[in-house]
Structure formats: structure tokens, C-alpha cells
Design a protein around this motif. Sequence first.
Motif, PDB file in Angstrom:
ATOM      1  N   UNK B 251       0.742  -1.470  -0.099  1.00  0.00           N
ATOM      2  CA  UNK B 251      -0.105  -0.633   0.095  1.00  0.00           C
ATOM      3  C   UNK B 251       0.917   1.076   0.000  1.00  0.00           C
ATOM      4  N   UNK B 252       2.081   1.217   0.749  1.00  0.00           N
ATOM      5  CA  UNK B 252       3.163   2.372   0.777  1.00  0.00           C
ATOM      6  C   UNK B 252       3.880   2.283  -0.767  1.00  0.00           C
ATOM      7  N   UNK B 253       3.482   1.291  -0.507  1.00  0.00           N
ATOM      8  CA  UNK B 253       5.145   1.221  -1.816  1.00  0.00           C
ATOM      9  C   UNK B 253       4.111   1.861  -3.395  1.00  0.00           C
ATOM     10  N   UNK B 254       3.043   1.420  -3.279  1.00  0.00           N
ATOM     11  CA  UNK B 254       1.725   2.024  -4.253  1.00  0.00           C
ATOM     12  C   UNK B 254       1.631   3.959  -4.093  1.00  0.00           C
ATOM     13  N   UNK B 255       1.078   3.754  -3.106  1.00  0.00           N
ATOM     14  CA  UNK B 255       0.225   5.611  -2.873  1.00  0.00           C
ATOM     15  C   UNK B 255       1.002   6.858  -2.629  1.00  0.00           C
ATOM     16  N   UNK B 256       2.051   6.208  -2.239  1.00  0.00           N
ATOM     17  CA  UNK B 256       3.139   6.439  -1.603  1.00  0.00           C
ATOM     18  C   UNK B 256       5.025   7.226  -3.375  1.00  0.00           C
ATOM     19  N   UNK B 257       4.426   6.564  -3.292  1.00  0.00           N
ATOM     20  CA  UNK B 257       6.243   6.265  -5.210  1.00  0.00           C
ATOM     21  C   UNK B 257       5.195   6.136  -6.549  1.00  0.00           C
ATOM     22  N   UNK B 258       4.368   5.490  -6.369  1.00  0.00           N
ATOM     23  CA  UNK B 258       3.853   4.719  -7.878  1.00  0.00           C
ATOM     24  C   UNK B 258       3.465   6.937  -9.171  1.00  0.00           C
ATOM     25  N   UNK B 422       8.490  -3.778  -8.787  1.00  0.00           N
ATOM     26  CA  UNK B 422       9.402  -2.606  -8.235  1.00  0.00           C
ATOM     27  C   UNK B 422       8.775  -1.082  -7.177  1.00  0.00           C
ATOM     28  N   UNK B 423       7.989  -1.125  -7.289  1.00  0.00           N
ATOM     29  CA  UNK B 423       7.033  -0.273  -5.568  1.00  0.00           C
ATOM     30  C   UNK B 423       7.564  -0.599  -4.531  1.00  0.00           C
ATOM     31  N   UNK B 424       7.681  -1.715  -3.694  1.00  0.00           N
ATOM     32  CA  UNK B 424       8.228  -2.117  -2.501  1.00  0.00           C
ATOM     33  C   UNK B 424       9.124  -1.660  -2.020  1.00  0.00           C
ATOM     34  N   UNK B 425      10.457  -2.502  -2.885  1.00  0.00           N
ATOM     35  CA  UNK B 425      11.732  -1.982  -2.392  1.00  0.00           C
ATOM     36  C   UNK B 425      11.598  -0.158  -2.702  1.00  0.00           C
ATOM     37  N   UNK B 426      10.887   0.473  -3.727  1.00  0.00           N
ATOM     38  CA  UNK B 426      11.085   1.896  -3.553  1.00  0.00           C
ATOM     39  C   UNK B 426      10.741   3.272  -2.091  1.00  0.00           C
ATOM     40  N   UNK B 427       9.780   2.249  -1.798  1.00  0.00           N
ATOM     41  CA  UNK B 427       9.288   2.453  -0.635  1.00  0.00           C
ATOM     42  C   UNK B 427      10.267   2.573   0.340  1.00  0.00           C
ATOM     43  N   UNK B 428      11.067   1.400   0.420  1.00  0.00           N
ATOM     44  CA  UNK B 428      12.065   1.622   1.475  1.00  0.00           C
ATOM     45  C   UNK B 428      13.016   2.680   1.120  1.00  0.00           C
ATOM     46  N   UNK B 429      13.583   2.826  -0.532  1.00  0.00           N
ATOM     47  CA  UNK B 429      14.793   3.952  -0.733  1.00  0.00           C
ATOM     48  C   UNK B 429      14.007   5.637  -0.189  1.00  0.00           C
ATOM     49  N   UNK B 430      12.491   5.642  -0.598  1.00  0.00           N
ATOM     50  CA  UNK B 430      11.538   6.853  -0.597  1.00  0.00           C
ATOM     51  C   UNK B 430      11.688   7.664   0.973  1.00  0.00           C
ATOM     52  N   UNK B 431      11.469   6.197   2.148  1.00  0.00           N
ATOM     53  CA  UNK B 431      10.944   6.876   3.124  1.00  0.00           C
ATOM     54  C   UNK B 431      12.348   7.267   3.715  1.00  0.00           C
TER      55      UNK B 431
END
Lengths: 86, 555
Positions: B251-258, B422-431
Motif C-alpha cells: 500500500x505505501x509502495x503504491x500510494x506514496x511512490x507510484x 518495483x514499488x515495494x523496494x522503492x518505498x524503502x528508498x523513498x522513506x
Amino acid sequence: MADNSNQSTVQEGQQETKGMRPIWYFVGMVLMIIGAVLVVTGIYYVYNPSPQASAVAYLYPNIWWGGFMLVSGGIFLYTSKDVRIK
Amino acid sequence: MTSEIALTFADWLVIAIYFVFILGIGYYLKQFTQSDEDFFLAGRKNSSWVAGLAFLSANMGALELLGMAGNTVKYGMFVSHFYWIGAIPAMLFLAIYMMPFYYSSKIKSVPGYLKLRFDEKTRVLNAISFAVMTLLVAGINLYAMALILHTFLGWGWALSMWISAVTVMVYVTMSGLMSAIFTEIVQFFLIWFGLFLVVVLGIVDIGSIGEIMSRVPESYESLWATAGSASANEMMVSWGGIALGLGFVLSFGYWTTDFLVVQRAFSASDLRSARMTPVIASFFKMALPFIVVLGGFVALFLMNEPGSGFELLREADGKINYDSALPQLIKYYYPHGLIGLGVTALLAGFMAGQAGNISAFNTVWTYDIYQAVIKPDASSKHLLWMGRVATVAAILLSVVTAYWARSMPTIMDYMQAIFSWVNAPLFATMVLGMFVTWITPNGAFWGLLLGMGSSLTLWLGVRFDFIAKSFITMSDSASSMAANFWRAWWAWLICFGLTIIISLFTKKRDENELVGLVKGLTEEKVEEDIPAYKRPGVWAVVSLVVLIILNIYFW
């Protein structure tokens, strides 16, 4: 939204024909036109019942739902008819 | 599997009105599309309501509506998790904590933030993976749309695909993100007016919601009560999988970084409107189960009601086609005219989703790949031209992908997997990038690359049986959906851990370069000069309270 006090809408001193119409204007128009088609279709089926009537055809949903769309669309259209986005 | 819905003149007229409208809107908006910022960011002049409804609509595709209504017939109330814990906390986190960094840095895309916070290679890595993912999803959506129109309406597969693809191409090429947003909002209203009525008529026909629920199996009724272990519920997923995999990482991976959804918030006219964008969307997201879940329960009731004559379609091998629940309800309850509206709502959902993917792709391609790597000195006019070329190319590539998907239908099963790559790891990078000052460019790049690699490896491992599914899900009876949730969690954790470890041993950026990009180095703007009812924080709390009440009520 037709109120000129809205900051994001009509610029003071600017002709109202300039600037972009807001999305609500188009939403109003599409709801009104489709609503009108539904109402007319519903009235037609009152006098010419379809042989393949739906399970709740006796409720005449075309008429009241189409009417609801017509009124909703009319409100959107009326409140945004004079609005232009800078 | 044939149970085609026959259309009459009134139905065709409604569909034709929709097509004329969206093409007309694209043509009308073309005169206001003069620069690259107009084309890619809709001129950054949208109100929070326009951006908020578009933010939600970009995600509210017809595939999702059909799939979730069908999933309700299969899994019951658990489907609401996708709309509540699986969306709302992430949307509010984006609004309150992440949007200030996104919006204030005046970036034009999510990869653009990675360039400012880390470096060019991290940006290009994310841009390429996002572009590939978006094109794959666009193509698969196109294939699925044509398949559904063929199944339910008997329309020619290739014809319906080409007509919708060319229509989207024409209006996005004319006016870019603005026409995508306008059509998404038209879609929002058409979906509510076109599909909510089916639930209303179902309730009126059956008698009451209580009557509908009285025929629903007990295990279908609860949201959390049967989540204690994977074997106790129909979805075969435990609360850990729901909370960590769906509620947190996916959820966080999609809504905050997609970028597909976040781009809508970037189009807002100021920071307050940008922060209000996901908050407004959250209320409508929470309301969607009143179409899909309640609609699914109405279908379930009718299926079990002797003499109703209602049934779902079946595949050639006899398996029930659960996605047919919503179209079959339209056929069952709607008279002609309204059938046209229901079909238009589904078409609008498909086409707006397609336009959303294409407008996100053309922005990332133009700014984060073409301008970043190929032509750094491109003028605004040239970028505008490139955006239009990219739109045409993206549509053609998505059509090619759709033909590929047609020759390999199992690709549909990989949709959720693609997101978790794509989105799950990106959320870690972003946060980490937004909240930890000492995370380094090399830490971010290698953490992201290895996180994406780990997700893909876990997926391939389970797919080809060299990693046991129970190893990932920590349960012997977990479903594929549970495996998706858990894989996303592990990919996030691996990316999170590796980014920290690598950052400890690599060169940090000067803190002066990170002002405005990282919490702690950025001035916090307190919203004390605006009334409480206009503050995003206040409305986020209201949204959270509604979410908690819904979860307790349907526990």
C-alpha cells in the motif's frame, strides 16, 4: 462556484470568455445529456414495454435515475457556467 | 462462456455521447497546452478537489472494480482490506509527511526527487523500471479490456482494443495530463452514477442489507475476526500478511511512490491543495466497497436464491468466472439505456486507467530518461513535442504488449507481482531518503537494485519451485495472494536493510545540498494562518477516525 470571490476562478477585469472552463462544467454537461437520454428512454419503455424486461423494470429506474442525473448535472452546469480558470 | 448483453439504440447513444465528450474535451484543452509544464503537469493549477478526484480515479480502473466485486463473491468482506487498511494509512502518510518534500522541491516526477536527493543513476534506474512497468500494465489492461468487451458484449477483440487505444492516444496527445485528469473526473462520476445504482436496485429488490447478509456465509462477514490464521478465512491470509504486506509495504509502495497517482497531486496549485489531494481521495476510496463489496454480496445472494435465474459465467473448463459478477448484475437489473450507462462506466474506467498510465509514462520518459540522458539542453517546446511523440509511441507499444498478452494469457497473473518488483523496494528508498539525512547515493542505488532483484528472485523461486511458498509466507496454507503480500514485505526489508548498511560505508552528501529534501534539514511550515477546516492535518485525522470506525464496525 459561480461566485467571483473564488480565488482560483475568474480574474478581476478579465473578460469571462477568456480562460479555461472548469471540469465541473463538462461533468454537468455530460450528466445532463446522458440523464436526458435515460429519462426519454424510460418514458418510451412505459408505453412500449421491452419483452426482455429487467428484474426491477416495474420501478422505472431509467426515469428517476435519469432525472437525478439531469438535476445533478444541471447544478454543476449552472454553478460553473460563468467560471473561468486563470 | 457466452452470455452477451445485447445493446439497443439508447445504449449505443449513451456510449457515443461519452466518446464525443472525451474527444471534445481533449480538443478544447489543446488551446491551453502551450508549454511542457502544461502538458506534463497540467500547468500546476488544479484545485484540491480536481486533483483529489483524479488521484483516486487514476487508481479506480474497471479491471479493479470487476476483479474486486468478483473477489467478494470468492472471499467476502476481506476484500475491503484493499480499500481501507490497504490504502488509507498510506494516502494520509503521503499527504502529511511526504508531500511537503515532493511538492516544495518543485520536481516534475518521482524519479526527479531521487535525482535531487541522491544522484542521476538512482533516478535513471527508477525511471527505466517505472517506464517498463507502466507499459506492461498499460498493455495488459488493454488486453483485459478487449477481452471483457468481447466476453460480455460480443465486440471484436482487436476492434474494441484499437478504438479505445486510438481514442486515448488522440486526447492525451492533444493536451497531456490535463485531458487525462478531466477524463478521469468524468469517469469518476460515470462510475458512481453507472454502477452504484446496481447496488441500490439490488437492495430494493431483495428487501434490505440485513436480508442480503443473512444469506452470506458466516466466514464471509468479518474483516479481522477470522484473520488469526491463514487457514481460518477464504483468502487464506493471516493478519500479519494483511498488515505488513498489504497495509504497509504494498500500500505505501503504491500510494506514496507510484508516479501514476502522485502525478495528480503534483498538478495542484499550491502545497496545501497538494496535501489535501490524497486526503480528499481517501474519503471516496473508503466509500468504494459500497459498490464493489456490497455489489459482490448482492451477486452472492442472487446466486443462492432459487428461482432468481441469476448466475455467473463459466469458463470453457467449467470454472466460475468471478469477474462476471458486476456485468451480470448490470444485465440482471438494468433496463436498456441504463445498460448503456453501465457499459460506459466500465469503458470510462478502462480508458481513464489507460490515459493515466500513458500520461505518467510520457512524463517519466521525457524528463527522467530523454532529458536526463539523451538531450539535457532541450527547450520547453522540444520537450512538449517529445511528450506527444512519447504518447503515440507508448500507445503503440501498449498495443504490442496487448497482442503479446493475448498469446500468453498467464501474464495476467503477474500483474500484482510486477508492482511488488518495483514499488515495494522503492518505498524503502523513498522513506529513508526523506527521513534519514545520512543515507548515501550509493546506498540508495544498490539497495534499490538489490531490493528489486530480491523481489524478482523470490517470485521466480516460488514460480519455478526452487523456493517453498511456505518459506516466504511462514504458513503451510497460504494463497498466492498471501505470497504476494509477504514477498513485498521481504523485498522492502531487504532494500531497507541494505540501503542502511551500504550507506554506513559510502560517501555522504553535504547536508547543505539536502535542504528542502530531507526532514530535519527542512523548515516545517506550520498551518496556523488558515482555519482548522481547511487544514489537511485536521481532515487526515477525520479520515483516520472514519477508517478506525469502519474496521471496528465490520470487525
